[in-house]
Write an enzyme that holds these catalytic residues in place. Structure first.
Site: not given
Ligand code: NAI
Length: 326
Positions: A151-152, A230, A254, A259, A291
């Site tokens: 999504k992100i 992360r 971030d 952290e 963060h």
């Molecule tokens: P999501 O679950 O929608 O997307 C994650 C994507 O990463 C998926 O398409 C998955 O197939 C892919 N993925 C898995 N293993 C992989 C690999 N080895 N190489 C490349 N891609 C891989 O998650 P979303 O919502 O997009 O969030 C992504 C990350 O952002 C979260 O896991 C979280 O750690 C981080 N995050 C950080 C925040 C912040 O405040 N800085 C807030 C929210 C999320």
């Protein structure tokens, strides 16, 4: 349900207090082995990214009668999911609250690093109107490598598309939304061709230190690295080596691998003990934030709404669904 809400700040309480139908008790302390006894008498705990939900802590929670962990965040790498499953504790999360918040924040890091906004502003305050040292580059036409097309990652791709960038993406699970905007390539090709690399994948065993000495060596000299995902995705020591040689031209983070004991608290009176973290602040081409990518009004409201729905679902006997991890 009676819910112990750990690790709460004023802004959490303001939003989570909107949850109706449950008895929420707000606790300032982080959840860890020392504070787990505070959960006695509660059916659920509500936690955040820097709470400790290791097997020993989950065992304490289970013994105290806790049957549900409601994570008020997307990532759950701080939860021992296997242990929770074994103990019969349900774990829920908020998989999507505002992908835009984090994607827009990643963009802010890029723009600040590229156009030297902090440096320019500080100069103005000193009546220094020179431009030396403020030279940036056009984002238009540059290659942006996106690791993770969830999504992100997709929200970020849309923004970068707007800047006129060429988009490369690496993800073991491609999707059509991203495929319409970007070219899926092997990770090595992304390292080699991207001018900017932004991480949007989860922290897993397989992604720990994805950015390391070896991957950095394959990148374009002067590459810009952005991490709003992360901290553990980056080997910080290797990036510092890359910054010292100029192989890494810019770093915007971030999140930081150590952290948990630093972020979300005012530590301005404390002496910083983490020398690796401290070294980051000596580089003019590094920006570090604590963060805050998720931290928008819309995201906090959505987190509270979905957390309320998760509590409702569990209270009415649901034990599975898109927001349930176990
Ligand atoms: P999501 O679950 O929608 O997307 C994650 C994507 O990463 C998926 O398409 C998955 O197939 C892919 N993925 C898995 N293993 C992989 C690999 N080895 N190489 C490349 N891609 C891989 O998650 P979303 O919502 O997009 O969030 C992504 C990350 O952002 C979260 O896991 C979280 O750690 C981080 N995050 C950080 C925040 C912040 O405040 N800085 C807030 C929210 C999320």
């Amino acid at each position: 349900m009676k819910v112990a809400v750990f690790n709460t700040k004023r802004y959490d309480r303001e939003n989570l207090a909107q949850i109706a139908g449950h008895e929420l008790t707000f606790i300032d302390a982080h959840l860890n082995a020392q504070t787990a006894p505070l959960a006695a008498g509660f059916e659920a705990v509500c936690c955040f990214v820097n709470d400790v939900l290791s097997e020993p802590v989950l065992m304490q929670l289970s013994a105290a009668g806790v049957r549900m962990v409601a994570m008020r965040c997307a990532g759950f790498n701080n939860v021992d999911v296997a242990a929770a499953k074994h103990l019969g504790i349900a774990v829920c999360r908020v998989p999507e609250y505002s992908p835009y918040a984090v994607a827009e924040f990643a963009t802010a890091l890029i723009l600040d690093l590229n156009r030297r906004m902090r440096r320019a502003y500080n100069r103005m305050r000193e009546q220094d109107y020179s431009l030396d040292g403020l030279l940036g580059f056009d984002l238009h036409g540059k290659t942006v490598g996106i690791v993770g097309s969830g999504k992100i990652g997709c929200a970020f791709a849309r923004i970068m598309q707007g800047f006129g960038c060429r988009l490369l993406v690496s993800d073991p699970y491609p999707n059509d939304t991203m495929a319409a905007m970007a070219e899926y390539v092997p990770r090595e090709q992304l390292w080699q061709e991207a001018d900017i690399i932004s991480l949007h994948c989860p922290l897993l065993e397989s992604t720990h230190h994805l950015i390391n000495a070896d991957s950095i060596a394959q990148m374009k000299p002067g590459v810009m690295l952005i991490n709003t995902s992360r901290g553990g995705l980056i080997d910080t020591r290797a990036v510092i080596d890359g910054l010292k040689t100029g192989q890494v031209g810019y770093l915007g983070i971030d999140v930081y691998e150590e952290e948990a004991d630093l972020f979300f608290e005012d530590k301005s009176d404390a002496i910083l003990q983490d020398d690796v973290f401290a070294r980051l602040f000596t580089f003019a081409n590094v920006i570090v934030t604590g963060h805050q990518g998720f931290f928008t009004r819309e995201a906090l409201a959505q987190i509270a709404r979905v957390t309320g729905e998760n509590l409702d679902a569990f209270a009415s006997g649901e034990r599975s669904g898109p927001t349930f991890v176990t």
